[in-house]
Structure formats: C-alpha cells, structure tokens
Design an enzyme around this catalytic site. Structure first.
Site, PDB file in Angstrom:
ATOM      1  N   ARG A 193       0.807  -1.193   0.013  1.00 44.96           N
ATOM      2  CA  ARG A 193      -0.062   0.036  -0.068  1.00 44.96           C
ATOM      3  C   ARG A 193       0.784   1.068  -0.066  1.00 44.96           C
ATOM      4  NH1 ARG A 193      -3.443  -2.817  -1.566  1.00 44.96           N
ATOM      5  NH2 ARG A 193      -5.364  -3.578  -0.694  1.00 44.96           N
ATOM      6  N   GLU A 235      -3.069   7.472  -4.633  1.00 43.05           N
ATOM      7  CA  GLU A 235      -3.570   6.905  -5.855  1.00 43.05           C
ATOM      8  C   GLU A 235      -4.873   7.728  -6.112  1.00 43.05           C
ATOM      9  OE1 GLU A 235      -3.734   2.804  -5.827  1.00 43.05           O
ATOM     10  OE2 GLU A 235      -1.746   2.595  -5.012  1.00 43.05           O
ATOM     11  N   HIS A 255      -0.916   0.324  -9.937  1.00 43.67           N
ATOM     12  CA  HIS A 255      -1.523  -0.606  -9.047  1.00 43.67           C
ATOM     13  C   HIS A 255      -2.064  -1.646  -9.900  1.00 43.67           C
ATOM     14  CE1 HIS A 255      -3.657  -0.904  -4.790  1.00 43.67           C
ATOM     15  NE2 HIS A 255      -3.254  -2.243  -5.441  1.00 43.67           N
TER      16      HIS A 255
HETATM   17  O1  LIG Z   1      -5.315  -7.556  -3.401  1.00 45.53           O
HETATM   18  C1  LIG Z   1      -5.193  -6.440  -3.176  1.00 45.53           C
HETATM   19  O2  LIG Z   1      -5.395  -5.971  -2.156  1.00 45.53           O
HETATM   20  C2  LIG Z   1      -3.935  -5.481  -3.843  1.00 45.53           C
HETATM   21  O3  LIG Z   1      -4.129  -4.435  -3.718  1.00 45.53           O
HETATM   22  C3  LIG Z   1      -3.521  -6.267  -5.070  1.00 45.53           C
HETATM   23  O4  LIG Z   1      -2.438  -5.526  -5.640  1.00 45.53           O
END
Ligand SMILES: O=C(O)C(=O)CO
Length: 343
Positions: A260, A289, A307
């Site tokens: 994250r 983001e 992402h």
């Molecule tokens: O599955 C998730 O939480 C993601 O962010 C994958 O990139």
C-alpha cells in the site's frame, strides 16, 4: 416455499465469469446487480422498502481498486450504519482489506471475506520484476529504445546485477514469502525480513533460509533492496520515512512497494533519491492514488506501475472462485470459508 436470499453483486468492469457456477448459484439466490451512481444512492436503496433493503450478502467481484465503482467506499461506516439487519456477509476480491471498516462490520455481526492467495502469484511476479527493475533500470532502457538509443549506454556503469545481494522483505506473509522465493531462485539473492515476530516456517521455505530482524533500521543497514509486502494499518503508516532511508547502506538502497502506497512517505522517498540514499525504485502502489508523484515520474531510476500487480486473468478467476466458495459455504453452514473477522 421460502424466499431465495438476495445477493447484491458489485461487478467489476474487468472480471472472469465462471458462467456454470454462477448459473448454479442463481438457482438458490436472487442476484441483484449494483448500479448506483453514488454512495448516497446506495444508502438510499438500503432503506426500508428500497431495492437493497433485504439483501443477505454483498459480493464484490473486482477488488476494491478496480472497476467503475472504485470510488464507492461502500464498506465504510458511512454506509455500514445503514445496512439492513438481513445483511450477514460481504465477500470482496483481493488480498488487502484496509479499505473496509472491519471493526464496524464485526460489531454489526457481518462476516467480511477477502480472497487470500487468489493473487499471491500475480503480485509476487510483479514484485520480482520490480526488484529486478530497481537494480537494472530496464523500464528506462525501454524508454531509450523508443526515444533515445544513445542515452542507454550509461546503464553499463549504473545498473547492477542482484546476484548475491540482500533483499529485505517487510512483512513475511504469503506474498512476502513468494517474492522472497522468486528473488532467491531467479536472481540469486539472499533474504532478510522484518516484522513483529520471527517466522521459522517462512524461513524453511527458502533454500538459504532468511535472516530475521525485529528492528527495521537494523535490517535497512544491511540490505541492498527493500520490498514492502506488509498490510496497511495505523502502525505501518509511513513505516519508511526519512529516518529509515538515512539508515541505508552507503552503497544505496533500492525500494520496492507492492503493498500500500501510504506505507512509504513519498516526500521522504523523493528526498532520499535526490540525496543518493536511494538508487532505484519500483512502485506498484502510490501514496495518493491515482496521483503519481511528479518527482518520481520524472526520475529515470524509478519504475512506476498503476496498482496492477494483481491484474491477471489467473487472479480474477481465483477471486471469483473464492467469492463463490465463501457464499456457498455461508449458505450451507452459516459460516464463510475465508473470513478476516469472527462474528
Ligand atoms: O489485492 C489487493 O489488495 C491488491 O491491492 C493487489 O494489488
């Protein structure tokens, strides 16, 4: 005859649909398709007499960051307080569940399920490529091939091969382990890891074992590349910031994040890059983001992805299978297969 339970499907624009399994399920449940244009409209439909007023479950087929309803934070307290008493289960594709208010859901007696391991392979593959990128700057080389061949010659003295170098994994969960295994097997790297406790089982999955550090600064002083694979929680907010980058080896640190964005203080990362403390970066996730930091965008030592670590048809098929298994198990026994909470 008892009425079929209603299940609200929040569909993603990107999905893999297993038609026979979905068809079989629709014999037992009444699927409603989410088509609200705002969270307020969603809340309105949850009210007594509204279209969603007697739903038993919500299934989000895309993961929280994808699809046309990405900005609808329907699993936060703003909506949760309006959920009807009939709602008992939420299944959401993906690994991380920081965008849902698990505490509030648990207090309401609602199971929340993610799809653990559905995207481990996809995210770990992206992690492996970003680690390699952070040493070899191949995305920059690709830019050179397209626009300025001559510039790429400098890479001969700047890029480094990672064999024998140390990868430090922050968060040795399933994804952290998978990245470590791939970097050990494919790149010949040695593995260190940091987290709240030592994990002998994880160490045993690596041919050369892994060195555990409780103290992050201590680990950062010995690794050549750090990969963030920890969940985002209040205690991992800005886990990597000025102090941590200052602890890096004098030869410079590479930084990779597939977890994250907010785990890294991006301003501090940019300063560390400009100061030469950081010499390579691979980011799939970003602090704000979908905004990408301008200074990172401009720097040739940085590889940026939007992402998408998770994005493969394999992940989407696994997501869907996981969600249906949770729904089926809940309908049969009252308990889903992979809840992240206990109600
Ligand atoms: O599955 C998730 O939480 C993601 O962010 C994958 O990139």
């Amino acid at each position: 005859m008892a009425e079929k339970p209603s299940v609200l499907l929040i569909e993603s624009s990107v999905q893999h649909i297993d038609h026979p399994r979905r068809q079989a399920l629709s014999e037992n449940v009444n699927f409603l398709i989410y088509d609200c244009s705002s969270v307020d409209e969603f809340i309105h439909r949850l009210q007594p007499g509204g279209t969603y007023s007697n739903i038993t479950a919500i299934i989000r087929t895309g993961w929280l960051k994808a699809g046309p309803y990405a900005s609808h934070l329907v699993f936060t307290n703003k909506s949760i307080v309006h959920y009807p008493p009939s709602l008992k289960l939420i299944c959401c594709s993906g690994h991380g569940y920081d965008a849902a208010d698990i505490e509030a859901l648990t207090a309401r007696g609602i199971w929340y399920c993610n799809t653990p391991n559905a995207c481990t392979e996809a995210v770990a593959n992206t992690g492996l490529s970003l680690v390699l990128e952070s040493f070899r700057y191949l995305s920059y080389a690709q830019w050179c091939a397209r626009f300025d061949w001559q510039k790429s010659r400098e890479l001969g003295t700047k890029a480094v091969d990672p064999a024998g170098m140390v990868l430090g994994v922050i968060g040795m969960g399933d994804i952290g382990i998978a990245i470590a295994q791939k970097c050990e097997a494919a790149l010949g790297m040695k593995i260190a890891y940091q987290g709240p406790r030592r994990k002998p089982d994880a160490e045993a999955k690596l041919k050369g074992g892994a060195q555990y550090y409780l103290d992050l600064l201590e680990m950062l002083s010995v690794v050549d590349c750090v990969v963030v694979a920890a969940p985002y929680t209040p205690s991992t907010h800005h886990l990597l910031s000025q102090r941590e980058f200052r602890a890096a080896k004098k030869t410079g640190l590479r930084v990779v994040n597939i977890a994250r964005g907010k785990i890294i203080d991006e301003e501090a990362l940019v300063s560390a890059l400009e100061a030469g403390q950081v010499v390579g970066i691979g980011l799939d996730v970003h602090e704000n983001e979908p905004k990408v930091h301008d200074k990172l965008r401009e720097n040739w030592m940085v590889t940026l992805l939007p992402h998408i670590a998770v994005c493969s048809d394999t992940s989407w098929a696994n997501f869907e299978a996981g969600n249906w298994s949770n729904l089926e198990s809940f309908l049969e026994s009252g308990k889903p297969e992979t809840p992240v909470n206990q109600v």
